[in-house]
Design an enzyme around this catalytic site. Structure first.
Site, mmCIF file in Angstrom:
data_model
loop_
_atom_site.group_PDB
_atom_site.id
_atom_site.type_symbol
_atom_site.label_atom_id
_atom_site.label_comp_id
_atom_site.label_asym_id
_atom_site.label_seq_id
_atom_site.Cartn_x
_atom_site.Cartn_y
_atom_site.Cartn_z
ATOM 1 N N SER A 1 45.703 36.287 47.118
ATOM 2 C CA SER A 1 44.258 36.163 47.244
ATOM 3 C C SER A 1 43.497 37.112 46.340
ATOM 4 O O SER A 1 42.268 37.095 46.307
ATOM 5 C CB SER A 1 43.860 36.435 48.693
ATOM 6 O OG SER A 1 44.395 37.675 49.105
ATOM 7 N N THR B 1 39.587 38.251 50.696
ATOM 8 C CA THR B 1 39.134 39.245 49.733
ATOM 9 C C THR B 1 39.462 40.660 50.194
ATOM 10 O O THR B 1 39.398 40.945 51.384
ATOM 11 C CB THR B 1 37.609 39.106 49.604
ATOM 12 O OG1 THR B 1 37.358 37.844 49.039
ATOM 13 C CG2 THR B 1 36.980 40.197 48.790
ATOM 14 N N THR C 1 38.740 39.645 44.419
ATOM 15 C CA THR C 1 39.273 38.411 45.005
ATOM 16 C C THR C 1 39.638 37.389 43.938
ATOM 17 O O THR C 1 39.098 37.433 42.828
ATOM 18 C CB THR C 1 38.219 37.777 45.945
ATOM 19 O OG1 THR C 1 38.824 36.740 46.716
ATOM 20 C CG2 THR C 1 37.048 37.198 45.186
ATOM 21 N N ARG D 1 33.496 27.548 40.328
ATOM 22 C CA ARG D 1 32.916 28.080 41.568
ATOM 23 C C ARG D 1 32.986 29.618 41.572
ATOM 24 O O ARG D 1 33.988 30.220 41.227
ATOM 25 C CB ARG D 1 33.686 27.522 42.761
ATOM 26 C CG ARG D 1 33.169 27.962 44.137
ATOM 27 C CD ARG D 1 33.962 29.101 44.703
ATOM 28 N NE ARG D 1 33.588 29.408 46.088
ATOM 29 C CZ ARG D 1 33.988 30.488 46.752
ATOM 30 N NH1 ARG D 1 34.791 31.354 46.168
ATOM 31 N NH2 ARG D 1 33.609 30.693 47.986
ATOM 32 N N VAL D 2 31.890 30.227 41.987
ATOM 33 C CA VAL D 2 31.857 31.679 42.186
ATOM 34 C C VAL D 2 31.477 31.928 43.644
ATOM 35 O O VAL D 2 30.564 31.283 44.173
ATOM 36 C CB VAL D 2 30.825 32.342 41.243
ATOM 37 C CG1 VAL D 2 30.635 33.818 41.594
ATOM 38 C CG2 VAL D 2 31.274 32.193 39.791
ATOM 39 N N GLY D 3 32.164 32.855 44.278
ATOM 40 C CA GLY D 3 31.889 33.146 45.686
ATOM 41 C C GLY D 3 30.957 34.332 45.853
ATOM 42 O O GLY D 3 30.255 34.754 44.929
ATOM 43 N N THR E 1 34.458 39.385 53.736
ATOM 44 C CA THR E 1 35.516 38.448 53.389
ATOM 45 C C THR E 1 35.237 37.161 54.153
ATOM 46 O O THR E 1 34.508 37.158 55.135
ATOM 47 C CB THR E 1 36.910 39.008 53.735
ATOM 48 O OG1 THR E 1 37.911 38.070 53.318
ATOM 49 C CG2 THR E 1 37.067 39.277 55.214
ATOM 50 N N GLY E 2 35.814 36.076 53.689
ATOM 51 C CA GLY E 2 35.606 34.811 54.377
ATOM 52 C C GLY E 2 34.923 33.794 53.490
ATOM 53 O O GLY E 2 34.928 33.932 52.267
ATOM 54 N N GLY F 1 32.694 32.408 51.331
ATOM 55 C CA GLY F 1 31.672 33.068 50.527
ATOM 56 C C GLY F 1 30.332 32.374 50.537
ATOM 57 O O GLY F 1 29.277 33.026 50.471
HETATM 58 N N1 ASP Z 1 34.846 35.609 50.119
HETATM 59 C C1 ASP Z 1 35.756 35.049 49.138
HETATM 60 C C2 ASP Z 1 35.096 33.905 48.430
HETATM 61 O O1 ASP Z 1 34.397 33.125 49.065
HETATM 62 C C3 ASP Z 1 37.002 34.553 49.699
HETATM 63 C C4 ASP Z 1 37.795 35.513 50.490
HETATM 64 O O2 ASP Z 1 37.303 36.276 51.284
HETATM 65 O O3 ASP Z 1 39.009 35.479 50.316
HETATM 66 O O4 ASP Z 1 35.370 33.746 47.266
#
Ligand code: ASP
Length: 333
Positions: free
Chosen positions: A91, A193, A211, A221-223, A244-245, A247
């Site tokens: 990840s 992340t 991440t 795509r950008v998070g 994290t999570g 995005g």
């Molecule tokens: N927050 C990150 C994203 O959406 C993903 C992750 O937490 O692994 O890119």
């Protein structure tokens, strides 16, 4: 529970994102069964380091920097680099799961105690985006660099170009491709992340966030992770937060900035994380389908962590103990 598998059945609409459920976080297994207590909400003695997920090697590296008199900025950079270099972690950094076209694209940002910030988005072929983000902050007049421009800049700064798609991640991607359908389906999501916050003994705070983003995301795509205020925010007068999570949900609520502003108004880090999760939940009827987790710290050394669902955890090198704590969570159903 493995970091990569902590949320399932995520509906990502048109994104058509499906995770390689075989993704394994290597030595990053959650040890929540071994350490069931939660961390104290009372202030910890400084210095301290807190990070998303079960990353004891990363928090230890960061803490050692502080213990040896290094800066909070060096601490978070060195801590994040540990996970970026870990090929088993799918990840972050090398070994990260690719986008749906098979390209590993990395996002990262870093923020210092002076309020300076640097980030890279959609960076390819460079293992340590956190260090490139720091170079953007320190060596350019800009704050965010993207894609091939960011890569060119990294090479000019002496970073090595290398293939980030490991055999294991290529295998997982190819397995995903067999079923991949570019249309709305109920899917399984991958995300984990590494967000890290460090506070030195004088109460100075810095943060980093790194991440490979959502596995099998659409190309381009950008998070939230590299975006100031969403994936990370530091205000040295108040505290710091990182996420994290999923995005997209963190971006829509500018979650890390929200947490820091709530702390400025007097909330504890724990209360602020809970309110930021509440903000997401209240705006999304489908919150049961995705995960978001936050960690936060304030200048006094109080910490907080909270998520929508069970399975998130935080590692804190606090009071000379480097431990992983399962996060309290919103969805008890
Ligand atoms: N927050 C990150 C994203 O959406 C993903 C992750 O937490 O692994 O890119």
């Amino acid at each position: 529970m493995k970091r990569r598998n902590f949320i399932q059945n995520t509906a990502l609409g048109g994104l058509g994102v499906v995770a390689g459920s075989t993704a394994v976080a290597g030595n990053l297994e959650n040890t929540q069964n071994k350490t069931p207590e939660r961390a104290s909400t009372a202030p910890y003695q400084l210095p301290l380091v807190i990070a998303t997920w079960n990353v004891p090697n990363a928090t230890e590296a960061a803490y050692n920097v502080l213990n040896n008199g290094g800066s909070v900025l060096d601490a978070v950079e060195q801590g994040c680099r540990v996970e970026e270099a870990n090929e088993q972690g799918q990840s972050v950094g090398i070994g990260g799961l690719p986008d749906r076209d098979g390209n590993v694209t990395l996002d990262a940002c870093i923020m210092n105690s002076e309020g300076d910030y640097g980030a890279v988005v959609y960076l390819q072929n460079i293992k340590h985006p956190i260090s490139v983000a720091r170079k953007v902050m320190e060596e350019t007049p800009h704050v965010i660099m993207a894609g091939s421009g960011a890569e060119k800049f990294a090479l000019s700064q002496g970073f090595e170009r290398e293939n980030l798609l490991t055999e294991a991640s290529e295998k997982a991607w190819k397995a995903w491709l067999i079923e991949a359908k570019y249309k709305p389906i109920i899917n399984i999501e991958n995300h984990d992340t590494i967000g890290m916050l460090a506070v030195d003994s004088a109460g100075n705070i810095a943060g980093g966030c790194t991440t490979s983003g959502l596995a099998y995301k659409m190309a381009g795509r950008v998070g939230d992770s590299p975006i100031i205020g969403s994936g990370l925010f530091i205000d040295n007068e108040v505290g710091g937060a990182t996420a994290t999570g999923l995005g997209e949900e963190v971006l829509k609520t500018v979650g890390s900035f929200l947490i820091v502003e709530l702390m400025r108004q007097g909330r504890s880090p724990q209360e602020a994380c809970e309110e930021a999760i509440g903000r997401i939940v209240s705006k999304n009827k489908n919150y049961k389908d995705f995960q978001v987790g936050y960690i936060a710290v304030n200048k006094k050394g109080e910490i907080g962590y909270y998520s929508i669902h069970e399975g998130f955890s935080a590692t804190c090198y606090c009071a000379d103990q480097n431990r992983n704590y399962p996060s309290p969570y919103f969805n008890k159903s």
